[in-house]
Write an enzyme that holds these catalytic residues in place. Structure first.
Site, mmCIF file in Angstrom:
data_model
loop_
_atom_site.group_PDB
_atom_site.id
_atom_site.type_symbol
_atom_site.label_atom_id
_atom_site.label_comp_id
_atom_site.label_asym_id
_atom_site.label_seq_id
_atom_site.Cartn_x
_atom_site.Cartn_y
_atom_site.Cartn_z
ATOM 1 N N LYS A 25 6.066 0.391 2.665
ATOM 2 C CA LYS A 25 4.864 1.303 2.930
ATOM 3 C C LYS A 25 4.194 0.927 4.399
ATOM 4 O O LYS A 25 3.288 1.744 4.855
ATOM 5 C CB LYS A 25 3.897 1.358 1.936
ATOM 6 C CG LYS A 25 4.474 1.908 0.824
ATOM 7 C CD LYS A 25 3.395 2.252 -0.713
ATOM 8 C CE LYS A 25 3.990 3.041 -1.567
ATOM 9 N NZ LYS A 25 4.987 2.231 -2.500
HETATM 10 C C1 LIG Z 1 5.904 2.848 -3.137
HETATM 11 C C2 LIG Z 1 6.921 2.051 -3.748
HETATM 12 C C3 LIG Z 1 8.025 2.438 -4.258
HETATM 13 C C4 LIG Z 1 8.438 4.256 -4.346
HETATM 14 O O1 LIG Z 1 8.359 4.727 -3.171
HETATM 15 P P1 LIG Z 1 8.146 6.327 -3.240
HETATM 16 O O2 LIG Z 1 8.136 6.731 -1.710
HETATM 17 O O3 LIG Z 1 6.814 6.710 -3.797
HETATM 18 O O4 LIG Z 1 9.061 6.990 -3.990
HETATM 19 C C5 LIG Z 1 9.054 1.825 -4.436
HETATM 20 N N1 LIG Z 1 8.961 0.483 -4.548
HETATM 21 C C6 LIG Z 1 7.950 -0.130 -3.984
HETATM 22 C C7 LIG Z 1 7.686 -1.884 -3.966
HETATM 23 C C8 LIG Z 1 6.675 0.553 -3.679
HETATM 24 O O5 LIG Z 1 5.698 -0.045 -3.362
#
Ligand SMILES: *Cc1c(COP(=O)(O)O)cnc(C)c1O
Length: 438
Positions: free
Chosen positions: A107
């Site tokens: 993210k």
């Molecule tokens: C947010 C997150 C996900 C999921 O990603 P999306 O884009 O919401 O599908 C998977 N793994 C981790 C570690 C995350 O922080």
């Protein structure tokens, strides 16, 4: 480029409007009116390019009409102050490691890009137009967004998180920052935090009082830049002569990450098929099997960043494959497979991979890995997205592996900071009067 709403009841927006508003006025998600295509000879040359150059190329394809090239390149390069390497893990299985950023999760890419783009638009508008970013988090989003926006002028960030339901390692990444970041500890669940944010966006008094925006993955500036690393993964595998029949497996919760991959594919990136790897929250898998989409409350799992019962980017996937008026279901089923794993299966995968290769998977990446292990055909090469560093889930990982994994220095630095947060109840009036007083 104009951006339309998936609900088609709001006027099309400019990039700036779409980024500042987050969600369209009809509660739909913004979509670019066109998906730019890269020429096949450009794709063939990606392997000769660096990650930064690839990212700038993709960024210009989407945002080049709206932001001057030098500024856009600077935002893109500054976002990617870390690498996203592709690392071999098993037989024809590679890990796309997305955890080398400041908060050790993928993210960071979207969070940093959005922060820089929003900062650019606000500077352009001139003084006095402060923007307030509200973000509800179950753990990882808050840290990526808060760190992405830290110190960006003209922007104040409020991170709402459920008291006692976020791990101490996650919590310290957004409660110790200070400056323009305020952590709000809500006596409730993640859903209560999200409900507070939604109510704030709907509240007329608040919207008169202050300019509000969201930094959840619904924002186009957060989800689209995630396509950068899909292009880079392809390039790095092509360099090794391994990119001919590529399968990409994405641990999915709100489906923002996989949607960025689907956009990369629609831009011409030769990915044969995708896997949406889920924990027990499997509404998407059910859709693939039945054609019916039944969102429901999420259940708690050890891969908690994927505990989502109503994935918001599902609307974008439907729109991407249904925009010409046809039924998107057959196309979606052809391109994306679903896999679902229980906590026991996730733990088994982590143990098996650790013992046979020494590679430490985090619980989310383990779902991605297992999706490949369960379905890769002999002529295919698989890449799974390792979405977070295992140390972010140290308690769970150590318990499963019997290990004592090292905490990277970046993470330790957060843990040494002083926690600053404001406690709130889950009722909206309290939250509203807090914001009205700012
Ligand atoms: C947010 C997150 C996900 C999921 O990603 P999306 O884009 O919401 O599908 C998977 N793994 C981790 C570690 C995350 O922080």
């Amino acid at each position: 480029m104009r951006y339309y709403s998936t609900n088609r009841q709001a006027p099309a927006a400019s990039l700036e409007e779409a980024v500042v508003k987050g969600l369209a006025g009809d509660r739909g998600l913004y979509m670019p009116e066109r998906v730019p295509r890269l020429a096949p000879d450009t794709i063939a040359r990606l392997k000769e390019m660096t990650f930064h150059d690839i990212a700038c190329l993709v960024a210009r394809a989407f945002f080049g009409e709206d932001i001057e090239a030098d500024t856009l390149d600077a935002i893109t390069r500054d976002t990617l102050a870390f690498d996203t390497p592709v690392v071999p893990v098993g037989d024809r299985i590679y890990s796309l490691e997305l955890f080398h950023g400041p908060t050790l999760a993928f993210k960071d890419v979207g969070g940093r890009f959005m922060a820089r783009l929003l900062g650019h638009f606000i500077r352009k508008e001139g003084a006095g137009r402060k923007v307030n970013v509200l973000v509800a988090t179950s753990g990882d989003t808050g840290s990526a967004v808060a760190n992405g926006f830290l110190g960006v002028e003209g922007i104040r960030v409020y991170v709402l998180y459920p008291k006692g339901k976020v791990s101490p390692i996650q919590e310290c990444q957004f409660t110790t920052l200070g400056q323009n970041i305020t952590a709000l500890e809500v006596d409730g669940t993640f859903d209560d935090c999200q409900a507070l944010v939604k109510s704030a966006f709907m509240d007329a008094d608040l919207n008169r009082h202050m300019r509000l925006t969201s930094a959840n993955s619904i924002n186009v500036a957060r989800f689209l830049p995630q396509s950068f690393y899909y292009f880079n993964a392809y390039a790095r595998l092509d360099e090794r002569g391994e990119a001919d029949a590529l399968v990409v497996s994405v641990p999915s919760g709100n489906f923002g990450n996989i949607t960025a991959g689907l956009f990369a594919h629609a831009m011409g990136l030769p990915i044969r098929r995708f896997i949406a790897a889920n924990n027990r929250n499997d509404v998407f898998l059910e859709y693939l099997r039945t054609g019916r989409y039944n969102p429901r409350p999420s259940v708690a799992t050890i891969a908690n960043a994927m505990d989502v019962g109503a994935p918001s980017n599902f609307a974008r996937i439907l729109d991407l494959y249904g925009s010409e008026g046809g039924d998107p279901y057959p196309r979606i089923r052809q391109l994306i497979a679903g896999h679902r794993y229980t906590d026991e299966q996730i733990a088994d995968t982590m143990r098996r991979v650790y013992r046979s290769t020494g590679y430490v998977l985090d619980p989310h990446g383990a779902c991605g890995y297992q999706g490949l292990a369960d379905s890769l055909r002999p002529d295919e090469t698989g890449v799974f997205l390792e979405t977070a560093h295992p140390a972010k889930f140290k308690g769970t990982v150590d318990r499963i592996l019997g290990s004592d994994i090292e905490i990277p220095a970046k993470l330790r630095a957060f843990m040494e900071g002083k926690k600053q947060s404001i406690e709130l109840s889950k009722d909206f009036e309290g939250f509203k009067s807090f914001l009205m007083s700012r």
